[in-house]
Design an enzyme around this catalytic site. Structure first.
Site, mmCIF file in Angstrom:
data_model
loop_
_atom_site.group_PDB
_atom_site.id
_atom_site.type_symbol
_atom_site.label_atom_id
_atom_site.label_comp_id
_atom_site.label_asym_id
_atom_site.label_seq_id
_atom_site.Cartn_x
_atom_site.Cartn_y
_atom_site.Cartn_z
ATOM 1 N N HIS A 1 -2.159 -0.690 8.339
ATOM 2 C CA HIS A 1 -1.976 0.741 8.573
ATOM 3 C C HIS A 1 -3.355 1.364 8.793
ATOM 4 O O HIS A 1 -3.939 1.936 7.876
ATOM 5 C CB HIS A 1 -1.275 1.382 7.372
ATOM 6 N N GLU B 1 1.387 -0.038 11.413
ATOM 7 C CA GLU B 1 1.928 1.251 11.006
ATOM 8 C C GLU B 1 0.917 2.351 11.298
ATOM 9 O O GLU B 1 -0.287 2.120 11.276
ATOM 10 C CB GLU B 1 2.203 1.270 9.498
ATOM 11 N N HIS C 1 7.312 1.032 0.427
ATOM 12 C CA HIS C 1 6.546 2.011 -0.337
ATOM 13 C C HIS C 1 6.947 1.933 -1.812
ATOM 14 O O HIS C 1 8.049 2.293 -2.191
ATOM 15 C CB HIS C 1 6.722 3.453 0.153
#
Length: 237
Positions: free
Chosen positions: A43, A70, A190
């Site tokens: 990410h 991401e 998450h």
């Protein structure tokens, strides 16, 4: 079996804290694959405080499993993804200064914006996923954008599960059923960890992939990286 994609941002954070190349991010990514993980997630953020854009360019040369990038689809991120052409891109609406992702997309409000970006990625044979809260309206909105998958934002579930509230899985079950109805693949991530992943997997129909980073790396400090990856794979069967 649900696939495990390991987010290696925390490895990059550790490396960047001292400069140099220890730990070697590319070697760790290869090792994670050799330990059984079926994917690598990164990410990159605009300030490159953990994963650098160059890391993202370098990783396809050394990994052999699925690569998932991401991020918030700002111009630089879009250019990076189109250059690297990963297996999957996950669109996340985080602010530039966000410590971590903290909300899913409003897929109704941002339908046109997301649709345009998704079309460009799919024209380049990149599978697309949208980070969403477990909200039926957002799942239906996601389907209208042309995305291939959604990634369910699981912080709410994880926080409640830690307090002993297993009913927090219910909106995720409802969201997953809707995703199945409208033909969307389901990813999740998450705050998933060794304690809550198995229950989540057992209750979410057709869960294709989870992306886990912070917890997995933290647990590895005590239990070892290879061992922890095997423990997750067992929970995801």
């Amino acid at each position: 079996m649900t696939k495990l994609s390991v987010n290696i941002n925390k490895i990059a954070t550790l490396r960047n804290s001292r400069g140099g190349n220890v730990p070697d991010l590319l070697k760790v990514a290869r090792d994670i694959e050799s330990f059984g993980a079926q994917g690598i997630t990164v990410h990159p953020r605009p300030d490159e405080r953990h994963i650098r854009y160059q890391d993202t360019r370098d990783l396809p040369g050394v990994i052999t499993t699925e690569f998932n990038i991401e991020g918030n689809p700002i111009d630089d991120f879009i250019k990076l993804v189109l250059e690297v052409k990963p297996a999957q891109v996950t669109l996340v609406p985080d602010e530039e200064d966000a410590i971590t992702s903290n909300a899913g997309w409003d897929t109704v409000k941002h339908k046109d914006f997301l649709s345009e970006i998704i079309q460009e990625f799919k024209q380049n044979n990149i599978r697309t996923s949208i980070f969403v809260d477990p909200d039926v309206a957002m799942i239906q909105g996601a389907a209208q954008t042309g995305t291939d998958r959604i990634e369910l934002y699981t912080e709410g579930y994880a926080s409640a599960f830690e307090q002993g509230d297993k009913t927090a899985i219910e909106p995720y079950i409802t969201a997953a059923k809707m995703a199945n109805e409208v033909g969307l693949g389901i990813n999740a991530g998450h705050d998933l960890n060794l304690e809550n992943t198995a229950f989540f997997k057992q209750n979410i129909p057709n869960l294709l992939e989870v992306s886990i980073g912070h917890a997995l790396i933290s647990e590895s400090l005590y239990l070892g990286l290879e061992n922890v990856i095997q423990m997750y794979l067992h929970r995801l069967k």
